[in-house]
Design a protein around this motif. Structure first.
Motif, PDB file in Angstrom:
ATOM      1  N   CYS A  45      15.719  49.283  91.547  1.00  0.00           N
ATOM      2  CA  CYS A  45      15.746  47.830  91.336  1.00  0.00           C
ATOM      3  C   CYS A  45      15.646  47.082  92.657  1.00  0.00           C
ATOM      4  N   ALA A  46      16.357  47.557  93.673  1.00  0.00           N
ATOM      5  CA  ALA A  46      16.311  46.905  94.980  1.00  0.00           C
ATOM      6  C   ALA A  46      14.909  46.978  95.576  1.00  0.00           C
ATOM      7  N   ILE A  47      14.252  48.120  95.424  1.00  0.00           N
ATOM      8  CA  ILE A  47      12.882  48.269  95.933  1.00  0.00           C
ATOM      9  C   ILE A  47      11.936  47.337  95.175  1.00  0.00           C
ATOM     10  N   GLU A  48      12.076  47.250  93.857  1.00  0.00           N
ATOM     11  CA  GLU A  48      11.227  46.357  93.070  1.00  0.00           C
ATOM     12  C   GLU A  48      11.448  44.902  93.461  1.00  0.00           C
ATOM     13  N   ASP A  49      12.705  44.530  93.745  1.00  0.00           N
ATOM     14  CA  ASP A  49      12.991  43.159  94.175  1.00  0.00           C
ATOM     15  C   ASP A  49      12.288  42.844  95.495  1.00  0.00           C
ATOM     16  N   VAL A  50      12.327  43.785  96.426  1.00  0.00           N
ATOM     17  CA  VAL A  50      11.671  43.581  97.716  1.00  0.00           C
ATOM     18  C   VAL A  50      10.154  43.513  97.522  1.00  0.00           C
ATOM     19  N   GLN A  51       9.598  44.395  96.698  1.00  0.00           N
ATOM     20  CA  GLN A  51       8.149  44.370  96.451  1.00  0.00           C
ATOM     21  C   GLN A  51       7.723  43.041  95.830  1.00  0.00           C
ATOM     22  N   GLU A  54       5.345  36.996  97.137  1.00  0.00           N
ATOM     23  CA  GLU A  54       5.547  35.547  97.115  1.00  0.00           C
ATOM     24  C   GLU A  54       5.717  35.050  98.547  1.00  0.00           C
ATOM     25  N   LYS A  55       6.062  33.799  98.674  1.00  0.00           N
ATOM     26  CA  LYS A  55       6.367  33.243  99.995  1.00  0.00           C
ATOM     27  C   LYS A  55       7.882  33.020 100.058  1.00  0.00           C
ATOM     28  N   PRO A  56       8.611  34.076 100.391  1.00  0.00           N
ATOM     29  CA  PRO A  56      10.070  33.971 100.365  1.00  0.00           C
ATOM     30  C   PRO A  56      10.619  33.204 101.570  1.00  0.00           C
ATOM     31  N   SER A  69      17.419  40.218  99.946  1.00  0.00           N
ATOM     32  CA  SER A  69      16.731  41.356  99.327  1.00  0.00           C
ATOM     33  C   SER A  69      16.809  42.603 100.198  1.00  0.00           C
ATOM     34  N   PHE A  70      16.582  42.436 101.482  1.00  0.00           N
ATOM     35  CA  PHE A  70      16.640  43.594 102.373  1.00  0.00           C
ATOM     36  C   PHE A  70      18.067  44.114 102.521  1.00  0.00           C
ATOM     37  N   ALA A  71      19.043  43.219 102.522  1.00  0.00           N
ATOM     38  CA  ALA A  71      20.444  43.654 102.599  1.00  0.00           C
ATOM     39  C   ALA A  71      20.805  44.486 101.365  1.00  0.00           C
ATOM     40  N   GLU A  72      20.342  44.085 100.206  1.00  0.00           N
ATOM     41  CA  GLU A  72      20.610  44.846  98.979  1.00  0.00           C
ATOM     42  C   GLU A  72      19.915  46.202  99.018  1.00  0.00           C
ATOM     43  N   LEU A  73      18.702  46.231  99.541  1.00  0.00           N
ATOM     44  CA  LEU A  73      17.990  47.497  99.673  1.00  0.00           C
ATOM     45  C   LEU A  73      18.728  48.437 100.626  1.00  0.00           C
TER      46      LEU A  73
END
Length: 131
Positions: free
Chosen positions: A88-94, A99-101, A109-113
């Motif tokens: 899930c964390a990888i999918e969130d980062v992908q 997008e333009k985060p 997102s990276f902290a969760e990954l």
């Protein structure tokens, strides 16, 4: 340098990569750097050596091959939960990268990954529970 490593329930020789950390064949704790000549250590101490011997003996008595790994249903469920969190964390980062985060979204997102990966890094299937 050639070292012995625990694979399944038996030690095998393989080449150690430079800078690679050697770990105990049972509890997976890092082994101290060995400066002397001779056979590299496989275990951090006598207790781990004994547990590995007991596991090999029990596997042999049960007629199991060396590459069989037995885990409890709870351990398997915990592993699957952790892998799901990582996926899930990888999918969130992908998704975020398409997008333009904002900087805050990227950091979150990276902290969760990293958090998900860190928990998996401490997980080992044999020896102590690294929970």
């Amino acid at each position: 340098m050639e070292v012995e490593q625990q694979v399944g329930s038996r030690p095998v020789r393989r080449r150690q990569r430079e800078g690679e950390e050697r770990r105990c064949g049972w509890c997976r704790t890092p082994l101290p750097t060995q400066e002397s000549v001779g056979r590299p250590r496989l275990y951090c101490g006598q207790a781990c050596r004994q547990r590995a011997y007991e596991q090999r003996s029990a596997s042999a008595k049960a007629g199991l091959s060396d590459d069989v790994v037995l885990v409890t249903r709870a351990e398997l469920d915990a592993l699957q939960d952790r892998l799901y969190q990582l996926r899930c964390a990888i999918e969130d980062v992908q998704t975020m990268l398409t997008e333009k985060p904002t900087k805050a979204e990227m950091e979150r997102s990276f902290a969760e990954l990293v958090r998900s990966t860190g928990r998996l890094d401490r997980l080992w299937l044999n020896g102590r529970n690294a929970g």
